[in-house]
Each structure stands twice: as C-alpha cells, then as structure tokens.
Design an enzyme around this catalytic site. Structure first.
Site, short mmCIF file in Angstrom:
data_model
loop_
_atom_site.label_atom_id
_atom_site.label_comp_id
_atom_site.label_asym_id
_atom_site.label_seq_id
_atom_site.Cartn_x
_atom_site.Cartn_y
_atom_site.Cartn_z
N LYS A 38 -5.63 4.34 2.13
CA LYS A 38 -5.05 5.26 1.14
C LYS A 38 -4.84 4.55 -0.20
CE LYS A 38 -0.76 6.99 1.89
NZ LYS A 38 0.09 6.72 0.71
N ARG A 43 -6.75 3.90 -5.92
CA ARG A 43 -7.10 2.99 -7.02
C ARG A 43 -8.56 3.15 -7.42
NH1 ARG A 43 -2.70 1.41 -4.45
NH2 ARG A 43 -1.17 0.01 -5.44
N ARG A 140 12.31 11.60 -5.03
CA ARG A 140 12.14 10.14 -4.92
C ARG A 140 12.39 9.47 -6.28
NH1 ARG A 140 6.76 8.89 -1.69
NH2 ARG A 140 7.65 6.79 -1.83
N GLN A 187 3.72 -0.12 -6.21
CA GLN A 187 3.66 1.02 -7.13
C GLN A 187 4.27 0.66 -8.48
OE1 GLN A 187 5.29 4.43 -5.09
NE2 GLN A 187 3.62 4.48 -3.61
N ASP A 335 4.95 0.25 5.45
CA ASP A 335 4.60 1.59 5.95
C ASP A 335 4.47 1.64 7.46
OD1 ASP A 335 4.59 2.57 3.39
OD2 ASP A 335 2.44 2.33 3.11
N LYS A 362 11.24 6.53 0.93
CA LYS A 362 9.82 6.87 1.15
C LYS A 362 9.71 8.39 1.23
CE LYS A 362 8.25 2.70 1.11
NZ LYS A 362 7.40 2.27 -0.02
N ARG A 366 13.18 7.07 6.12
CA ARG A 366 12.53 6.72 7.39
C ARG A 366 13.45 6.00 8.37
NH1 ARG A 366 6.46 5.31 4.98
NH2 ARG A 366 5.83 7.51 4.90
N ARG A 408 3.93 9.67 8.24
CA ARG A 408 4.03 8.53 9.17
C ARG A 408 5.06 8.79 10.27
NH1 ARG A 408 0.30 5.62 6.82
NH2 ARG A 408 0.41 5.26 4.56
C1 S3P Z 1 1.67 1.85 -2.00
C2 S3P Z 1 2.76 1.04 -2.06
C3 S3P Z 1 3.92 1.16 -1.16
C4 S3P Z 1 3.61 1.99 0.06
C5 S3P Z 1 2.85 3.24 -0.29
C6 S3P Z 1 1.54 2.90 -0.98
C7 S3P Z 1 0.57 1.65 -2.97
O1 S3P Z 1 4.99 1.75 -1.86
O2 S3P Z 1 4.80 2.33 0.74
O3 S3P Z 1 2.57 3.98 0.89
O4 S3P Z 1 -0.54 2.18 -2.73
O5 S3P Z 1 0.79 0.97 -3.98
P1 S3P Z 1 6.02 0.87 -2.75
O6 S3P Z 1 5.23 0.23 -3.79
O7 S3P Z 1 6.98 1.86 -3.32
O8 S3P Z 1 6.66 -0.06 -1.78
#
Ligand code: S3P
Length: 450
Positions: A38, A43, A140, A187, A335, A362, A366, A408
């Site tokens: 994912k 990206r 969020r 992120q 995750d 999340k 969770r 999830r």
């Molecule tokens: C992700 C970063 C993670 C992850 C999310 C995907 C990403 O989140 O939990 O499912 O693709 O950069 P965080 O950066 O908030 O930890």
C-alpha cells in the site's frame, strides 16, 4: 454437508460475515500471492503524477486507499490509465504543475493520501485546494503535518483550530526547515520532504526512531537529491528537485502477508509460502517479533526489485512463546500490532507491547478496539495508554465482533475467529477492501479442512 467457512449474512453498505471453523480443524498449506504494498503503491502514483514523462507501475494495490490517491491526482491533471491493467501508466504533470481542482479532493479512508498530498499542495504557489476524507480520516490528527508545513510558511486552515480535516490550503513559496519530528511517522516525514521538492534549499527531517523509508528510496530513483544519515535518523532533501518518470514494480505488502504468517504460525499442520513479499528493513519488525516468539519463518529467494528488497516467506506451525516488544521496533511493525496481538493469544506466557500509543490514532483506536473485541471472544488483555499485556493460552469462543470500519482490525479478528470455538460474526467486514480486497477469497481458498 460441512458448514461453509465464511457466510455473508448482511447487505451493503456494511457486510456482516460469519466465520465458522470446521469442527475437524484447519491447516494453511500451499503457496499464496498477496496484493501490492500500500505504501509503495501510493508513492508510485504520487511521484508518477508530479514527475516529468511516463511512470509505469506493475503490481499496484487495487485497494480503496490507492484508488483515492489516483482519483485525487487525476483531479489535478495527471493522466492515469485503467488501474485494473497489469501495467498502470501515469503521465506526470511535471513538478509544480498540479492544477487547481474545481472540487474538494477526497482522500477517503487514507491518511497516507491526505498527509503526503498536503506537503505537495502547500508548495503549489497561487493555487487553492480543499481536502477531506471519510468519518475516520476526519477524526485523525492533522496538526502533525500542519505544524511543520506552517513552519515552512504554508497557509492552511482546518477544523478544530487547524487540526482536523476538512482542510483548505493556499499554496505558497515555502522556505526550507530542519524539522525535529516528535513522532516516528513516515507520513509526517514524507509530507515535509514532498514540500521540500519545490523549495529552494535543504529540507531536513529528524525522527525519534526510523520510520519506513519508501519515500526516500523512490524519490532518489525518480532523480531527487537526498542525503540520508542513518545514525542521526535524519534525511535531507536538497531542493528544488527534478523528477523523471520511472518503472516501479510493487512488491507484495508485508502488512498483508502478516495475517497469513500469524494464521499459519498458530494453526497446527500449517506449512505455507507467501510469495513476493517486500522485506524492506524498515518494515520487517513483524518478522523479528514473530521469530522472537519462536515462530518458524524462513526467507527464500531474496532479491531486489526496483529498489526494494523482496523474498518468499515460508511459515510452519510452531508453539509460540510470549515476548516483550517496545522502542525502535514498534514503528517498524506499527501496522502489524493488531495481528501480533492475535499471535500472542496463542503463545505461552504474557506478551507485552509498549511504546505503541500511535495505534490510538490509526483508522481506529487499535489498542482499545483489539482489547475490547478479543476480550469479548474470551481473551485476557490489559490495556495501557501505550500498549497491551496479552495473556497467552486463552480459549477463544466465537461471538459478535466489530471491525469499527478498520481494515486491519477486520482481518485480525477473522484470523482470531479461525482458532475460536464456534462461529464468530464480524460486523463491517467490508473494511478489508481498503488494503486487501481479495482477503476473504484468499481465506476461503487457503483454509482447507484437515
Ligand atoms: C504509512 C505510514 C504509517 C502506517 C500507514 C502507512 C505510509 O503511518 O501506519 O499505514 O505509507 O507512510 P504513520 O506514518 O502515521 O506512522
């Protein structure tokens, strides 16, 4: 006639599934391919959309989250071919050329879409954007990306004193910063780096622990000039960048593989190979955690595929032992903690998960949801502000559980249900399609009766 393993007992928009393990037990055997990663799918679509020229993507995840990313960037001028084809092509707009959309951009359930996109939009001078998402995403925290972007000179507005979506962005010329992120979040890191693409000078992000590095790898492959300092846990983007379209082959998602790794590890008689799984070291915390619990997992056929390490993972049933997980390992398996909690129920001893407060923000909380739903099935779990204590050796009994619309959680509870006595009824099971639309098909194919 044996009862079907899965039975759909409701109708859209929400689906209720009943998981009934056969009375003579299950074994997970054979070989399985899982859907594309994912994080890498998002990206590839985003960098393809902002690069010059054509990007070709194979193995793109066809879940709802990447579909949200594709729709947002199409609305801003990128041309993206039919997502169902084996190879998806993206004709990029060229850096800085995303068009102002005439509608609200909708990131759906996807935090990655919204947070990464915000970095790009904030740096698109003289253009105005509005962005939103579903009920989960609108609850969020967005302050974590709005704060560094504001420090760079961005102009953003949002609900609740600029902390929640919907958000509005007036693009600006930004200034480079060195951002000390308070949390290990790919992120947040990626949002700031993407803003830095259009910014003159060095944009640096330092994290308390290393988060997944797919952005760094793919940005470098597209031609951005980056310096990574592993010891300092920092990455610097030397802007402005020039990005050129590339070929990206997306490996299978280790976060999706994790459901089968745990299902096979806890189910007697299982011997399963999950093929073509991304094993980027910033994502393999779940393998280390399961191996620390004495799971029998081996890596076969290790190789590199367009800049990401990949392997086939063989897992055989074994008696798991409890362990304690905390610190730098947590962001590397963030995750996978819901499914790791299911593994812990079948281990000898009490498994302790600490430093995982990020799980509370999340797609659902969770920690709270896994504790409440597994407790309803008979598990003994103590919830802490930043983690869980999970007693192993529980006898689970099927009951009514709920995904809380979190993909999830839906899949983790389904795996827990496979080892419970009697049927488990899972409400809002459709959530799985956010990251793994074929999960239920794979579950029925894999779980042959012994
Ligand atoms: C992700 C970063 C993670 C992850 C999310 C995907 C990403 O989140 O939990 O499912 O693709 O950069 P965080 O950066 O908030 O930890």
């Amino acid at each position: 006639m044996p009862l079907p393993l899965l039975q759909l007992t409701d109708s859209p928009p929400h689906q209720t599934l009943t998981v009934t393990p056969p009375p003579d037990g299950l074994a997970l055997t054979g070989r399985l391919k899982i859907p594309g990663d994912k994080s890498i799918s998002h990206r590839a679509l985003m960098l393809g959309a902002i690069a010059t020229g054509e990007t070709r993507i194979q193995g793109l995840l066809l879940g709802e989250d990447p579909r949200s990313t594709a729709a947002c960037f199409q609305a801003m001028g990128a041309t993206i071919s039919d997502l169902e084809q084996e190879w998806v092509t993206v004709q990029g707009c060229g850096l800085g050329n995303l068009q102002e959309p005439d509608h609200v951009l909708d990131a759906g359930n996807s935090g990655t879409t919204l947070r990464l996109m915000l970095g790009l939009l904030a740096a698109h001078r003289d253009r105005f954007f509005t962005v939103t998402g579903d009920a989960s995403l609108r609850s969020r925290p967005m302050g974590r990306v709005i704060n560094p972007l504001t420090e760079m000179g961005a102009t953003l507005w949002g609900r609740r004193h600029n902390t929640l979506a919907p958000l509005a962005i007036q693009g600006q010329v930004l200034k480079p910063i060195h951002y000390q992120s308070p949390m290990a979040s790919a992120q947040v890191k990626s949002c700031v780096l993407l803003a830095g693409l259009l910014t003159e000078g060095d944009t640096t992000v330092t994290e308390p622990s290393r988060s997944r590095d797919h952005s760094e790898r793919m940005l470098a492959a597209f031609g951005a000039n980056l310096t990574v300092d592993l010891d300092a846990r920092s990455v610097t983007l030397h802007g402005p960048a020039t990005l050129t379209g590339q070929t990206v082959v997306v490996p299978g998602d280790i976060s999706s593989a994790a459901f089968w790794l745990v299902a096979a590890a806890i189910t007697p008689g299982s011997d399963l190979v999950v093929e073509n799984v991304g094993i980027n070291p910033t994502r393999t915390g779940v393998l280390e955690a399961l191996q620390a619990m004495e799971a029998d997992i081996t890596l076969e056929n290790e190789r590199m595929v367009t800049g990401e390490p990949v392997a086939d993972l063989r897992v055989r049933h074994s008696q798991l032992k409890a362990a304690t997980f905390s610190g730098d390992l947590i962001p590397r398996m963030i995750d996978e903690i819901p499914i790791l909690a299911v593994a812990a129920l079948h281990a000898q001893g009490t498994t302790v998960i600490k430093d995982a407060a990020e799980l509370r923000v999340k797609e659902s909380d969770r920690l709270a949801v896994m504790a409440s739903q597994l407790t309803a099935m008979g598990a003994q779990i103590t919830e802490h502000p930043d983690g869980l204590d999970i007693q192993g050796g529980a006898t689970l009994t099927g009951t009514r559980v709920d995904s809380y619309t979190d993909h999830r959680i839906a899949m983790s509870l389904a795996i827990a249900a496979l080892r419970a006595a009697g049927p488990t009824t899972l409400h809002r099971a459709e959530a799985a399609s956010v990251s793994y639309p074929s999960f239920w098909d794979n579950l029925t194919c894999l779980c042959e009766s012994k």
